[in-house]
Design a protein around this motif. Sequence first.
Motif, PDB file in Angstrom:
ATOM      1  N   LEU A   1     -16.330  -5.607  -4.857  1.00  0.00           N
ATOM      2  CA  LEU A   1     -14.960  -5.211  -5.200  1.00  0.00           C
ATOM      3  C   LEU A   1     -14.850  -3.706  -5.378  1.00  0.00           C
ATOM      4  CD1 LEU A   1     -12.078  -5.587  -6.398  1.00  0.00           C
ATOM      5  CD2 LEU A   1     -13.158  -6.111  -8.570  1.00  0.00           C
TER       6      LEU A   1
ATOM      7  N   ARG B   1     -11.587  -3.239   4.586  1.00  0.00           N
ATOM      8  CA  ARG B   1     -10.367  -3.837   5.151  1.00  0.00           C
ATOM      9  C   ARG B   1      -9.526  -2.768   5.834  1.00  0.00           C
ATOM     10  NH1 ARG B   1      -7.484  -4.912   7.983  1.00  0.00           N
ATOM     11  NH2 ARG B   1      -5.629  -6.224   7.976  1.00  0.00           N
ATOM     12  N   ARG B   2      -9.445  -1.574   5.229  1.00  0.00           N
ATOM     13  CA  ARG B   2      -8.632  -0.510   5.809  1.00  0.00           C
ATOM     14  C   ARG B   2      -9.226  -0.007   7.115  1.00  0.00           C
ATOM     15  NH1 ARG B   2      -7.416   1.886  -0.083  1.00  0.00           N
ATOM     16  NH2 ARG B   2      -5.584   0.583  -0.395  1.00  0.00           N
TER      17      ARG B   2
ATOM     18  N   ARG C   1      -4.161  -8.995   3.921  1.00  0.00           N
ATOM     19  CA  ARG C   1      -3.073  -8.251   4.550  1.00  0.00           C
ATOM     20  C   ARG C   1      -3.392  -6.751   4.587  1.00  0.00           C
ATOM     21  NH1 ARG C   1       1.377  -6.077   2.573  1.00  0.00           N
ATOM     22  NH2 ARG C   1       0.939  -6.897   0.515  1.00  0.00           N
TER      23      ARG C   1
ATOM     24  N   GLN D   1      -5.280  -3.256  -0.547  1.00  0.00           N
ATOM     25  CA  GLN D   1      -4.935  -3.657  -1.903  1.00  0.00           C
ATOM     26  C   GLN D   1      -5.096  -5.177  -2.076  1.00  0.00           C
ATOM     27  OE1 GLN D   1      -0.791  -3.155  -3.463  1.00  0.00           O
ATOM     28  NE2 GLN D   1      -1.714  -1.391  -4.472  1.00  0.00           N
TER      29      GLN D   1
ATOM     30  N   ARG E   1      -8.705  -6.099  -2.470  1.00  0.00           N
ATOM     31  CA  ARG E   1      -9.204  -5.909  -3.831  1.00  0.00           C
ATOM     32  C   ARG E   1      -8.800  -7.058  -4.731  1.00  0.00           C
ATOM     33  NH1 ARG E   1      -6.922  -0.719  -4.390  1.00  0.00           N
ATOM     34  NH2 ARG E   1      -8.368   0.776  -3.512  1.00  0.00           N
ATOM     35  N   ARG E   2      -7.525  -7.430  -4.679  1.00  0.00           N
ATOM     36  CA  ARG E   2      -7.061  -8.515  -5.548  1.00  0.00           C
ATOM     37  C   ARG E   2      -7.797  -9.807  -5.222  1.00  0.00           C
ATOM     38  NH1 ARG E   2      -0.523  -7.247  -5.863  1.00  0.00           N
ATOM     39  NH2 ARG E   2      -0.826  -5.251  -6.915  1.00  0.00           N
TER      40      ARG E   2
ATOM     41  N   PRO F   1      -4.483   4.675   1.429  1.00  0.00           N
ATOM     42  CA  PRO F   1      -3.759   3.399   1.383  1.00  0.00           C
ATOM     43  C   PRO F   1      -2.824   3.255   2.579  1.00  0.00           C
ATOM     44  CG  PRO F   1      -3.713   4.475  -0.757  1.00  0.00           C
ATOM     45  CD  PRO F   1      -4.325   5.451   0.207  1.00  0.00           C
ATOM     46  N   GLU F   2      -2.695   2.012   3.068  1.00  0.00           N
ATOM     47  CA  GLU F   2      -1.920   1.763   4.282  1.00  0.00           C
ATOM     48  C   GLU F   2      -0.492   2.281   4.201  1.00  0.00           C
ATOM     49  OE1 GLU F   2      -3.871  -0.326   2.802  1.00  0.00           O
ATOM     50  OE2 GLU F   2      -5.067  -1.488   4.227  1.00  0.00           O
ATOM     51  N   ARG F   3       0.134   2.128   3.028  1.00  0.00           N
ATOM     52  CA  ARG F   3       1.569   2.459   2.942  1.00  0.00           C
ATOM     53  C   ARG F   3       1.815   3.970   3.019  1.00  0.00           C
ATOM     54  NH1 ARG F   3       3.015   4.255  -1.800  1.00  0.00           N
ATOM     55  NH2 ARG F   3       1.406   4.296  -3.415  1.00  0.00           N
TER      56      ARG F   3
ATOM     57  N   ALA G   1      -7.387  -3.110  13.008  1.00  0.00           N
ATOM     58  CA  ALA G   1      -6.299  -3.732  12.269  1.00  0.00           C
ATOM     59  C   ALA G   1      -4.947  -3.147  12.620  1.00  0.00           C
ATOM     60  CB  ALA G   1      -6.538  -3.539  10.796  1.00  0.00           C
TER      61      ALA G   1
ATOM     62  N   THR H   1      -1.147  -2.802  11.028  1.00  0.00           N
ATOM     63  CA  THR H   1      -0.634  -2.951   9.668  1.00  0.00           C
ATOM     64  C   THR H   1       0.660  -3.740   9.747  1.00  0.00           C
ATOM     65  OG1 THR H   1       0.274  -0.768   9.974  1.00  0.00           O
ATOM     66  CG2 THR H   1      -1.655  -0.945   8.581  1.00  0.00           C
TER      67      THR H   1
ATOM     68  N   THR I   1       4.446  -3.108   6.482  1.00  0.00           N
ATOM     69  CA  THR I   1       4.593  -1.769   5.915  1.00  0.00           C
ATOM     70  C   THR I   1       5.882  -1.152   6.449  1.00  0.00           C
ATOM     71  OG1 THR I   1       3.240  -0.928   7.695  1.00  0.00           O
ATOM     72  CG2 THR I   1       2.139  -1.309   5.605  1.00  0.00           C
ATOM     73  N   ILE I   2       6.362  -0.160   5.714  1.00  0.00           N
ATOM     74  CA  ILE I   2       7.593   0.509   6.143  1.00  0.00           C
ATOM     75  C   ILE I   2       7.292   1.287   7.420  1.00  0.00           C
ATOM     76  CG2 ILE I   2       9.452   2.022   5.339  1.00  0.00           C
ATOM     77  CD1 ILE I   2       7.783   1.801   2.551  1.00  0.00           C
TER      78      ILE I   2
ATOM     79  N   ARG J   1       7.294   4.275   9.284  1.00  0.00           N
ATOM     80  CA  ARG J   1       7.509   5.685   8.971  1.00  0.00           C
ATOM     81  C   ARG J   1       7.355   6.541  10.212  1.00  0.00           C
ATOM     82  NH1 ARG J   1       5.553   6.332   3.034  1.00  0.00           N
ATOM     83  NH2 ARG J   1       5.265   8.490   3.603  1.00  0.00           N
TER      84      ARG J   1
ATOM     85  N   TYR K   1     -10.796  -2.800 -12.833  1.00  0.00           N
ATOM     86  CA  TYR K   1     -11.001  -1.909 -11.684  1.00  0.00           C
ATOM     87  C   TYR K   1      -9.814  -1.983 -10.727  1.00  0.00           C
ATOM     88  CZ  TYR K   1     -12.479  -0.072  -7.260  1.00  0.00           C
ATOM     89  OH  TYR K   1     -12.507   0.623  -6.097  1.00  0.00           O
ATOM     90  N   VAL K   2      -9.327  -3.214 -10.462  1.00  0.00           N
ATOM     91  CA  VAL K   2      -8.189  -3.367  -9.550  1.00  0.00           C
ATOM     92  C   VAL K   2      -7.006  -2.548 -10.052  1.00  0.00           C
ATOM     93  CG1 VAL K   2      -6.503  -5.003  -8.625  1.00  0.00           C
ATOM     94  CG2 VAL K   2      -8.907  -5.644  -8.741  1.00  0.00           C
TER      95      VAL K   2
ATOM     96  N   GLU L   1      -5.439   0.826  -8.158  1.00  0.00           N
ATOM     97  CA  GLU L   1      -4.058   0.832  -7.681  1.00  0.00           C
ATOM     98  C   GLU L   1      -3.261   1.970  -8.308  1.00  0.00           C
ATOM     99  OE1 GLU L   1      -2.420  -3.087  -8.128  1.00  0.00           O
ATOM    100  OE2 GLU L   1      -3.720  -3.933  -6.591  1.00  0.00           O
TER     101      GLU L   1
ATOM    102  N   GLU M   1      -4.154   5.167  -6.556  1.00  0.00           N
ATOM    103  CA  GLU M   1      -3.537   5.309  -5.239  1.00  0.00           C
ATOM    104  C   GLU M   1      -2.049   5.613  -5.352  1.00  0.00           C
ATOM    105  OE1 GLU M   1      -4.688   1.748  -3.231  1.00  0.00           O
ATOM    106  OE2 GLU M   1      -6.694   2.511  -2.793  1.00  0.00           O
TER     107      GLU M   1
END
Lengths: 576, 118
Positions: A89, A97-98, A331, A334, A337-338, A561-563, B7, B9, B12-13, B15, B100-101, B105, B108
């Motif tokens: 993790l 994943r990214r 997906r 993030q 990780r979850r 991060p993807e976004r 991959a 994506t 996602t928006i 952009r 950690y999660v 987050e 980020e």
Amino acid sequence: MAAPLSVGAVVVITVTTAVIGMRGMRVARTPADFMVAARQVPPLLNASAISGEYLSAASFLGIAGLAMLEGLGALWYAVGYATGYLVLLATVAAPLRRFGAYTIPDFAEGRLGSPRLRRWATVMVLVICGFYLIPQFNGAGITLQATLGGPYWVGVVVLGVVVTTGIASGGMKGITVVQAFLYWIKVTAIAVPAVVLVLAVSHPSFGTVDGPAPTTFTRATLVRFPGTTRMDVSRPVTVRAAGTVDGTRVHGALTLRPGTQVVAAGTSLRFPAGAPAPTVSPVTGSSWSSPLLHLDGRHGHPLAATYGVLLATVFGAMGLPHILVRFYTNRDGQAARRTTAFVLLLVSTFYLFPAVFAVLGRMEAPALYLTGQTDSVVLVLPRIMVAGLGGEVLAALVAAGAFAAFLSTSSGLLIAMAGALSHDIMGWGVRAFRLSALVLGMLVTGAGLLVASVPINVLVGWAFAVAASSFCPLLLLGIWWPRLTRVGAMWGLALGGGTSSLAVVASMAGFGGTGWSALLLGEPAIWTVPVAFAAMVVGSLLTPGAVPANLTDLLVTMHLPERLRRGPVGGAEQVG
Amino acid sequence: MRQAVRAPTRGTIDRTGVPGGDDLLRRDEYGRALLGSLIRAQLGATVSVLGPAVLLLALYPLLAVLVPGLGRDQVIGVPLTLVVLGGGIYPPLVALGFWYVRRAEQLERRFGELLDDR
């Protein structure tokens, strides 16, 4: 002895698995569907699937059996198997994943730009999975034989047919749901009997488990000796015997005198309730509840052995090819990780229960020590402790759980192997994947039929040690150390993977003897993991020119991060 | 011909047309410095989670060697080893995982705000 309820439970599990797997056939159309379930699996479902895949027979049967035999220190295996997910993790889940790599060979080539490295990594995937898979088939055959009766080959063939057809038809989409279902079956099948059996203990006295092992027969017990056994009798006890004891044929009452007695294969002895149980050397006595690993007293270095097992299990989990494949079904980073955090929770929940069977087995089933069948404690304890229908129902439940363990781990391993073969070697497509799954499924079933007995713990431990000494440093350094080069990675894979494999093969072949040499060969991770890391670092520092030219792009892909990216990142669906 | 899978994506928006964080990070020295700080921050989070876990796992067996009676100690009639290895060690490990999660987050999100400010 065939137990109809247990047979029924195994059939229900098998048929349900097949049906859920087949349903996936209607939705699986593209290669992405087959291999990664089109990356649409929500975290909790995916976490159940990963946990279902991860908890093999070694966890369901092996940990309780080993802890009952060798002592509570064997629970470090469980702690290590769970902690592996905390490390996974916090180090590789999101970046991997990214990066978008589907397999470890994909990651190796994508990150370091070397097709040669990919081929070596692919070979290692096939070898690790293969050696992990054969003992699963072997265990299935033995379990069905032991609990349900019938010949050995039935379990092997049933497992082979169900797993192979399920994967060849449904691919990953169907299998994800199946794996999630099998996790919940396994956790139910171990938790419910564990709770019922604890309540069934008439006079709980857990404090007594530390006495000279094993304790006393709490009820009249018929012990059948499958092989010739030397046992030590501490106090005289009168048993009803049928067979040969100390070279004399006996049929009827026999008083066992203190001292060593040799019981011939096929003999059965009926001990009365309250009789002190004879011991079989070398069963550890006072060190049973020590928090260190005492593997048949062979090493004499329990602290080093404990650290060796922890290194292998904690770092091996991230290098298991069939587990890493699953992270691609998240997906995004993030979600990965979850998912991993939930896996840690689900796997930890499961590991609360094997210890219960180990302790109850030690108190209530001393016959298993005499016959050397402690590995089957989870399967047989319900019938020993609970009489009548209740015991039968619980026994059916654990039989179903054990078969669920074989089904889920075998499916995961076969998918990883078929994926590696079709995607990395044959060129990828649905037909290649199906063909690979069929061929590999038949090969492994055949191998399972040929091997009469493979030490499941040794082979599973080997897979972990080799993964920890090869893929783990590749992933950790590849993600977090920009200066890793393809040369360093090759050195590390060759030295770490090579030395760990050789060490285990040597110790299986009987080399090593006792003391340090036995420890270093039997628990190689303690030195092969550092060797692999050192080789990768030194090899990379000596070849600074081999750092990939697009390093910045690679680091951005792994860590941003993807976004925060613009448009589709990491290339299109398929990049040449 | 073999094709590498990478991959796409989803969800996602879009952009497209707006300079993304990825362009920014690879554009110049400043971008690469930003990238380095992101990786270092993530590593910091990793170490702060794995550090306690390693101490927990490594120290308990060591303690058992230094304090030989540890194996025979009991908590309300149950051997200490069973209490720790059979259950007690898991809640802190799981808590570290979920912590950690959250931490990663947060990190980020803050990095995203930093990029948007540019």
